[in-house]
Design a protein around this motif. Structure first.
Motif, PDB file in Angstrom:
ATOM      1  N   HIS A   2       0.831  -1.209   0.000  1.00 19.32           N
ATOM      2  CA  HIS A   2       0.000   0.000   0.000  1.00 19.32           C
ATOM      3  C   HIS A   2       0.863   1.256   0.000  1.00 19.32           C
ATOM      4  CE1 HIS A   2      -3.898  -1.963   1.750  1.00 19.32           C
ATOM      5  NE2 HIS A   2      -3.763  -2.156   0.464  1.00 19.32           N
ATOM      6  N   GLY A   3       1.839   1.298   0.897  1.00 15.10           N
ATOM      7  CA  GLY A   3       2.699   2.476   0.970  1.00 15.10           C
ATOM      8  C   GLY A   3       3.465   2.686  -0.316  1.00 15.10           C
ATOM      9  N   PHE A   4       3.973   1.611  -0.891  1.00 15.36           N
ATOM     10  CA  PHE A   4       4.714   1.707  -2.140  1.00 15.36           C
ATOM     11  C   PHE A   4       3.804   2.203  -3.256  1.00 15.36           C
ATOM     12  CE2 PHE A   4       6.914   0.451  -5.924  1.00 15.36           C
ATOM     13  CZ  PHE A   4       8.260   0.513  -5.597  1.00 15.36           C
ATOM     14  N   ALA A   5       2.592   1.644  -3.334  1.00 16.76           N
ATOM     15  CA  ALA A   5       1.660   2.025  -4.399  1.00 16.76           C
ATOM     16  C   ALA A   5       1.243   3.486  -4.294  1.00 16.76           C
ATOM     17  CB  ALA A   5       0.436   1.119  -4.359  1.00 16.76           C
ATOM     18  N   LEU A   6       1.044   3.971  -3.076  1.00 16.17           N
ATOM     19  CA  LEU A   6       0.651   5.370  -2.895  1.00 16.17           C
ATOM     20  C   LEU A   6       1.784   6.306  -3.320  1.00 16.17           C
ATOM     21  CD1 LEU A   6      -1.263   5.237   0.503  1.00 16.17           C
ATOM     22  CD2 LEU A   6      -2.218   5.540  -1.782  1.00 16.17           C
ATOM     23  N   GLY A   7       3.011   5.945  -2.962  1.00 21.28           N
ATOM     24  CA  GLY A   7       4.153   6.750  -3.404  1.00 21.28           C
ATOM     25  C   GLY A   7       4.305   6.732  -4.909  1.00 21.28           C
ATOM     26  N   GLU A   8       4.125   5.563  -5.492  1.00 25.63           N
ATOM     27  CA  GLU A   8       4.229   5.414  -6.933  1.00 25.63           C
ATOM     28  C   GLU A   8       3.143   6.207  -7.649  1.00 25.63           C
ATOM     29  OE1 GLU A   8       5.136   1.640  -9.867  1.00 25.63           O
ATOM     30  OE2 GLU A   8       3.877   1.327  -8.102  1.00 25.63           O
ATOM     31  N   ALA A   9       1.924   6.160  -7.105  1.00 27.79           N
ATOM     32  CA  ALA A   9       0.806   6.874  -7.732  1.00 27.79           C
ATOM     33  C   ALA A   9       1.008   8.386  -7.666  1.00 27.79           C
ATOM     34  CB  ALA A   9      -0.502   6.497  -7.043  1.00 27.79           C
ATOM     35  N   SER A  10       1.662   8.865  -6.619  1.00 30.20           N
ATOM     36  CA  SER A  10       1.865  10.307  -6.487  1.00 30.20           C
ATOM     37  C   SER A  10       2.879  10.836  -7.481  1.00 30.20           C
ATOM     38  CB  SER A  10       2.319  10.647  -5.054  1.00 30.20           C
ATOM     39  OG  SER A  10       3.625  10.158  -4.803  1.00 30.20           O
ATOM     40  N   VAL A  11       3.762   9.962  -7.959  1.00 26.92           N
ATOM     41  CA  VAL A  11       4.782  10.379  -8.922  1.00 26.92           C
ATOM     42  C   VAL A  11       4.290  10.208 -10.353  1.00 26.92           C
ATOM     43  CG1 VAL A  11       7.115   9.903  -9.769  1.00 26.92           C
ATOM     44  CG2 VAL A  11       6.636   9.880  -7.315  1.00 26.92           C
ATOM     45  N   ARG A  12       3.552   9.128 -10.605  1.00 28.49           N
ATOM     46  CA  ARG A  12       2.987   8.837 -11.930  1.00 28.49           C
ATOM     47  C   ARG A  12       4.063   8.732 -13.017  1.00 28.49           C
ATOM     48  NH1 ARG A  12      -2.716   9.693 -12.137  1.00 28.49           N
ATOM     49  NH2 ARG A  12      -3.454   9.469  -9.998  1.00 28.49           N
ATOM     50  N   SER A  13       5.172   8.075 -12.696  1.00 27.54           N
ATOM     51  CA  SER A  13       6.192   7.807 -13.711  1.00 27.54           C
ATOM     52  C   SER A  13       6.925   6.539 -13.312  1.00 27.54           C
ATOM     53  CB  SER A  13       7.176   8.975 -13.841  1.00 27.54           C
ATOM     54  OG  SER A  13       7.947   9.112 -12.670  1.00 27.54           O
ATOM     55  N   GLU A  14       7.716   6.012 -14.242  1.00 27.48           N
ATOM     56  CA  GLU A  14       8.410   4.751 -13.978  1.00 27.48           C
ATOM     57  C   GLU A  14       9.605   4.924 -13.047  1.00 27.48           C
ATOM     58  OE1 GLU A  14       7.360   1.758 -14.945  1.00 27.48           O
ATOM     59  OE2 GLU A  14       5.614   2.807 -15.759  1.00 27.48           O
ATOM     60  N   THR A  15      10.188   6.124 -13.034  1.00 29.75           N
ATOM     61  CA  THR A  15      11.358   6.376 -12.200  1.00 29.75           C
ATOM     62  C   THR A  15      11.147   7.660 -11.402  1.00 29.75           C
ATOM     63  OG1 THR A  15      12.468   7.595 -13.971  1.00 29.75           O
ATOM     64  CG2 THR A  15      12.911   5.227 -13.812  1.00 29.75           C
ATOM     65  N   PHE A  16      11.940   7.801 -10.359  1.00 26.45           N
ATOM     66  CA  PHE A  16      11.884   8.987  -9.521  1.00 26.45           C
ATOM     67  C   PHE A  16      13.309   9.506  -9.382  1.00 26.45           C
ATOM     68  CE2 PHE A  16      11.585  10.859  -5.111  1.00 26.45           C
ATOM     69  CZ  PHE A  16      10.836  11.951  -5.477  1.00 26.45           C
ATOM     70  N   ASP A  17      13.598  10.620 -10.031  1.00 27.68           N
ATOM     71  CA  ASP A  17      14.973  11.104 -10.101  1.00 27.68           C
ATOM     72  C   ASP A  17      15.316  11.901  -8.852  1.00 27.68           C
ATOM     73  OD1 ASP A  17      17.478  11.622 -10.907  1.00 27.68           O
ATOM     74  OD2 ASP A  17      16.974  12.889 -12.615  1.00 27.68           O
ATOM     75  N   LEU A  18      15.753  11.172  -7.852  1.00 24.61           N
ATOM     76  CA  LEU A  18      16.125  11.778  -6.581  1.00 24.61           C
ATOM     77  C   LEU A  18      17.561  12.289  -6.586  1.00 24.61           C
ATOM     78  CD1 LEU A  18      15.409  12.115  -3.475  1.00 24.61           C
ATOM     79  CD2 LEU A  18      16.338   9.810  -3.177  1.00 24.61           C
ATOM     80  N   ALA A  19      18.366  11.740  -7.484  1.00 20.86           N
ATOM     81  CA  ALA A  19      19.810  11.928  -7.414  1.00 20.86           C
ATOM     82  C   ALA A  19      20.278  13.387  -7.382  1.00 20.86           C
ATOM     83  CB  ALA A  19      20.475  11.183  -8.575  1.00 20.86           C
ATOM     84  N   PRO A  20      19.864  14.264  -8.308  1.00 19.43           N
ATOM     85  CA  PRO A  20      20.432  15.618  -8.326  1.00 19.43           C
ATOM     86  C   PRO A  20      20.246  16.369  -7.010  1.00 19.43           C
ATOM     87  CG  PRO A  20      19.241  15.171 -10.355  1.00 19.43           C
ATOM     88  CD  PRO A  20      18.918  14.053  -9.415  1.00 19.43           C
ATOM     89  N   ASP A  21      19.029  16.352  -6.481  1.00 22.14           N
ATOM     90  CA  ASP A  21      18.764  17.089  -5.248  1.00 22.14           C
ATOM     91  C   ASP A  21      19.485  16.456  -4.064  1.00 22.14           C
ATOM     92  OD1 ASP A  21      17.220  19.204  -3.812  1.00 22.14           O
ATOM     93  OD2 ASP A  21      16.369  17.462  -2.800  1.00 22.14           O
ATOM     94  N   LEU A  22      19.470  15.121  -3.999  1.00 25.74           N
ATOM     95  CA  LEU A  22      20.121  14.440  -2.887  1.00 25.74           C
ATOM     96  C   LEU A  22      21.624  14.683  -2.894  1.00 25.74           C
ATOM     97  CD1 LEU A  22      19.996  12.540  -0.473  1.00 25.74           C
ATOM     98  CD2 LEU A  22      20.155  10.604  -2.059  1.00 25.74           C
ATOM     99  N   LEU A  23      22.237  14.582  -4.058  1.00 21.78           N
ATOM    100  CA  LEU A  23      23.674  14.818  -4.142  1.00 21.78           C
ATOM    101  C   LEU A  23      24.041  16.231  -3.704  1.00 21.78           C
ATOM    102  CD1 LEU A  23      24.654  13.030  -7.483  1.00 21.78           C
ATOM    103  CD2 LEU A  23      25.553  12.535  -5.210  1.00 21.78           C
ATOM    104  N   ALA A  24      23.251  17.196  -4.157  1.00 22.35           N
ATOM    105  CA  ALA A  24      23.525  18.586  -3.794  1.00 22.35           C
ATOM    106  C   ALA A  24      23.412  18.794  -2.287  1.00 22.35           C
ATOM    107  CB  ALA A  24      22.561  19.515  -4.534  1.00 22.35           C
ATOM    108  N   ARG A  25      22.410  18.204  -1.685  1.00 20.25           N
ATOM    109  CA  ARG A  25      22.212  18.367  -0.237  1.00 20.25           C
ATOM    110  C   ARG A  25      23.325  17.685   0.555  1.00 20.25           C
ATOM    111  NH1 ARG A  25      17.146  20.114   1.537  1.00 20.25           N
ATOM    112  NH2 ARG A  25      15.678  20.558  -0.145  1.00 20.25           N
TER     113      ARG A  25
END
Length: 231
Positions: free
Chosen positions: A157-180
């Motif tokens: 359920h938690g995974f599906a809700l997160g996935e539905a909120s993004v509505r794409s196959e991938t979630f590009d966390l890298a640029p922001d995370l690396l900068a922080r």
């Protein structure tokens, strides 16, 4: 004397083709296209071209419609018993994948599954048998089976809700995370800094399919350890 205030027994135009299945199919189309808040009995009747009161002969209220939607969507995830030909771990993963796919196909319904008791009960009835069967074969006790399935379904359920909120196959966390991480003071979160730096942008790119499989692997390994310990 004829009572002109009463309708005759003949249904109005459109009502003769009305059925529970037709109502639920129309309701699911509304939810998929516009979200759960757009679903009302009046809107549903308008979509079907019938009097709102005629819906109540098939489904007594909106809660019954929501429970019916859960049944309609998740009945398809039921799986035949493969027996001992398939290891229990793989049976468990197959059930989890099927449930996730049903949630992905109807993301606007995902949150409703979590918040409506009638919908949750319907989902439990039509989906949990493969989980219970696999965990019973793993050797878990009845209490362990219930608690383990609850944990596994919570993960999905938690995974599906997160996935539905993004509505794409991938979630590009890298640029922001690396900068922080690179902006952290020296000595702050040294393990985080080392791991993120070693992985780099490509290693940090998040793929939902891969992430889901990783989660299943971790959970299944933990369940196997629990079963072996008790055995």
């Amino acid at each position: 004397m004829v009572n002109v205030g009463k309708r005759s027994g003949r249904p109005r135009a459109g009502e003769e083709r009305l059925s529970r299945e037709a109502i639920l199919t129309a309701a699911l189309r509304i939810v998929d296209d516009e979200g759960i808040d757009a679903l009302t009995m009046r809107r549903l009747a308008s979509t079907l071209g019938v009097n709102p009161m005629s819906l109540y002969h098939h489904l007594p209220n909106k809660a019954a419609v929501l429970g019916g939607l859960a049944e309609l969507v998740f009945a398809g995830v039921e799986q035949t018993d493969p027996g001992d030909a398939v290891p229990w771990q793989e049976q468990l993963k197959q059930a989890a994948r099927a449930y996730r796919n049903a949630l992905r196909a109807h993301p606007n319904l995902a949150l409703q599954v979590l918040s409506d008791t009638s919908a949750v009960s319907e989902v439990v009835v039509v989906t949990v048998e493969p989980y219970y069967r696999a965990l019973d074969r793993a050797g878990l006790s009845p209490r362990q089976i219930v608690e383990t399935v609850n944990t596994l379904v919570d993960f999905i359920h938690g995974f599906a809700l997160g996935e539905a909120s993004v509505r794409s196959e991938t979630f590009d966390l890298a640029p922001d995370l690396l900068a922080r991480v690179q902006g952290l003071p020296a000595g702050k979160a040294p393990t985080l800094v080392r791991v993120v730096s070693e992985l780099g942008p490509e290693g940090l790119a998040y793929d939902f399919d891969s992430g889901f499989e990783s989660g299943l692997t971790v959970l299944t390994a933990g369940i196997a350890t629990l079963a072996d310990r008790d055995r």
